[in-house]
Write a protein that holds these residues in place. Structure first.
Motif, mmCIF file in Angstrom:
data_model
loop_
_atom_site.group_PDB
_atom_site.id
_atom_site.type_symbol
_atom_site.label_atom_id
_atom_site.label_comp_id
_atom_site.label_asym_id
_atom_site.label_seq_id
_atom_site.Cartn_x
_atom_site.Cartn_y
_atom_site.Cartn_z
ATOM 1 N N GLY A 95 51.368 -29.923 7.737
ATOM 2 C CA GLY A 95 50.864 -29.239 6.787
ATOM 3 C C GLY A 95 49.670 -28.139 7.347
ATOM 4 N N GLY A 96 49.159 -28.527 8.455
ATOM 5 C CA GLY A 96 47.918 -27.631 8.877
ATOM 6 C C GLY A 96 48.701 -26.383 9.503
ATOM 7 N N LEU A 97 49.782 -26.503 10.076
ATOM 8 C CA LEU A 97 50.562 -25.803 10.978
ATOM 9 C C LEU A 97 51.071 -24.448 9.661
ATOM 10 N N ALA A 98 51.667 -25.213 8.698
ATOM 11 C CA ALA A 98 52.154 -24.413 7.584
ATOM 12 C C ALA A 98 51.209 -23.424 7.029
ATOM 13 N N ALA A 99 49.907 -24.244 6.764
ATOM 14 C CA ALA A 99 48.852 -23.478 6.196
ATOM 15 C C ALA A 99 48.423 -22.159 7.117
ATOM 16 N N ALA A 100 48.503 -22.368 8.325
ATOM 17 C CA ALA A 100 48.113 -21.287 9.268
ATOM 18 C C ALA A 100 49.194 -20.164 9.337
ATOM 19 N N ALA A 101 50.340 -20.804 9.306
ATOM 20 C CA ALA A 101 51.500 -19.770 9.335
ATOM 21 C C ALA A 101 51.541 -18.935 7.873
ATOM 22 N N GLU A 102 51.025 -19.515 6.846
ATOM 23 C CA GLU A 102 50.800 -18.767 5.630
ATOM 24 C C GLU A 102 49.870 -17.719 5.830
ATOM 25 N N ALA A 103 48.754 -18.228 6.303
ATOM 26 C CA ALA A 103 47.462 -17.414 6.276
ATOM 27 C C ALA A 103 47.799 -16.231 7.203
ATOM 28 N N ALA A 104 48.580 -16.247 8.240
ATOM 29 C CA ALA A 104 49.004 -15.286 9.138
ATOM 30 C C ALA A 104 50.051 -14.288 8.553
ATOM 31 N N GLY A 105 50.760 -14.917 7.715
ATOM 32 C CA GLY A 105 51.617 -14.164 7.053
ATOM 33 C C GLY A 105 51.192 -13.083 6.159
ATOM 34 N N THR A 106 50.138 -13.707 5.438
ATOM 35 C CA THR A 106 49.482 -12.672 4.451
ATOM 36 C C THR A 106 48.844 -11.880 4.996
ATOM 37 N N VAL A 107 48.039 -11.924 5.998
ATOM 38 C CA VAL A 107 47.341 -10.995 7.053
ATOM 39 C C VAL A 107 48.486 -10.029 7.379
ATOM 40 N N LEU A 108 49.519 -10.388 7.875
ATOM 41 C CA LEU A 108 50.395 -9.421 8.455
ATOM 42 C C LEU A 108 50.985 -8.397 7.363
ATOM 43 N N ALA A 109 51.338 -8.925 6.304
ATOM 44 C CA ALA A 109 51.897 -8.308 5.007
ATOM 45 C C ALA A 109 50.777 -7.231 4.775
ATOM 46 N N LEU A 110 49.702 -7.641 4.522
ATOM 47 C CA LEU A 110 48.478 -6.841 4.514
ATOM 48 C C LEU A 110 48.695 -5.590 5.249
ATOM 49 N N CYS A 111 48.537 -5.736 6.601
ATOM 50 C CA CYS A 111 48.768 -4.907 7.649
ATOM 51 C C CYS A 111 49.733 -3.982 7.349
ATOM 52 N N ALA A 112 50.988 -4.383 7.016
ATOM 53 C CA ALA A 112 52.152 -3.835 6.965
ATOM 54 C C ALA A 112 52.086 -2.693 5.776
ATOM 55 N N ALA A 113 51.522 -3.409 4.817
ATOM 56 C CA ALA A 113 51.155 -2.437 3.694
ATOM 57 C C ALA A 113 50.025 -1.345 3.728
ATOM 58 N N LEU A 114 49.220 -1.134 4.772
ATOM 59 C CA LEU A 114 48.204 -0.367 4.818
ATOM 60 C C LEU A 114 48.723 1.122 5.273
ATOM 61 N N PRO A 115 49.792 1.366 5.755
ATOM 62 C CA PRO A 115 50.148 2.924 5.583
ATOM 63 C C PRO A 115 50.468 3.186 4.038
ATOM 64 N N LEU A 116 51.091 2.411 3.366
ATOM 65 C CA LEU A 116 51.308 2.690 1.923
ATOM 66 C C LEU A 116 49.879 3.134 1.194
ATOM 67 N N LEU A 117 49.039 2.302 1.431
ATOM 68 C CA LEU A 117 47.835 2.570 0.945
ATOM 69 C C LEU A 117 47.160 3.946 1.384
ATOM 70 N N ARG A 118 47.432 4.106 2.476
ATOM 71 C CA ARG A 118 47.041 5.512 3.163
ATOM 72 C C ARG A 118 47.616 6.540 2.276
ATOM 73 N N ALA A 119 48.820 6.226 2.097
ATOM 74 C CA ALA A 119 49.682 7.496 1.727
ATOM 75 C C ALA A 119 49.256 7.752 0.194
ATOM 76 N N VAL A 120 48.911 6.589 -0.576
ATOM 77 C CA VAL A 120 48.161 6.759 -1.950
ATOM 78 C C VAL A 120 47.237 7.503 -1.876
ATOM 79 N N LEU A 121 46.031 7.025 -0.916
ATOM 80 C CA LEU A 121 44.800 7.894 -0.899
ATOM 81 C C LEU A 121 44.912 9.189 -0.596
ATOM 82 N N ASP A 122 45.980 9.493 0.222
ATOM 83 C CA ASP A 122 46.285 11.164 0.831
ATOM 84 C C ASP A 122 46.601 11.587 -0.800
ATOM 85 N N THR A 123 47.513 11.107 -1.369
ATOM 86 C CA THR A 123 48.008 11.742 -2.587
ATOM 87 C C THR A 123 46.886 11.799 -3.440
ATOM 88 N N VAL A 124 46.138 10.919 -3.896
ATOM 89 C CA VAL A 124 45.107 11.074 -4.689
ATOM 90 C C VAL A 124 43.897 12.154 -4.288
#
Length: 128
Positions: A95-124
């Motif tokens: 369970g502890g390893l599962a929680a760590a993997a889940e937290a890491a996945g969340t952080v990595l998904a946010l990092c992957a979405a950063l270019p999208l946020l940048r594109a939105v900010l550039d458009t605005v």
């Protein structure tokens, strides 16, 4: 539909084998489950290629930049892989390893979405 029937058959057969193996040879049950999971993912890979092709076509038709579409696809991929990793860890009783993997996945998904946020900010910024 046909592929899902095959996937369902593999999943049910592997689950039954894993249940039977748990009683007599516990560690092998996890190996059977992981092998079945790999087989199921390989079977689903064809559908993933179709999705990628349709998304690429939609991107072209809508005139969207790859900077907008790629982060979304990456975040979805990270989400799927994270979910699989978490479930495998939970099945293994980690369970502890599962929680760590889940937290890491969340952080990595946010990092992957950063270019999208940048594109939105550039458009605005261009609109202002």
């Amino acid at each position: 539909m046909e592929t899902m029937l095959k996937i369902g058959g593999v999943a049910v057969a592997a689950a039954l084998c894993a249940v039977l193996l748990k009683e007599k040879a516990g560690p092998f049950a996890l190996v059977v489950a992981l092998g079945a999971a790999a087989m199921i993912l390989a079977m689903a890979l064809g559908a993933a290629e179709e999705v990628t092709a349709v998304v690429s076509e939609l991107q072209t038709m809508a005139g969207l930049s790859p900077a907008v579409v790629a982060p979304v696809l990456k975040a979805v991929g990270i989400s799927i892989l994270t979910h699989l990793a978490v479930q495998v860890c939970k099945d293994a009783g980690e369970g502890g390893l599962a929680a760590a993997a889940e937290a890491a996945g969340t952080v990595l998904a946010l990092c992957a979405a950063l270019p999208l946020l940048r594109a939105v900010l550039d458009t605005v910024e261009e609109l202002l």
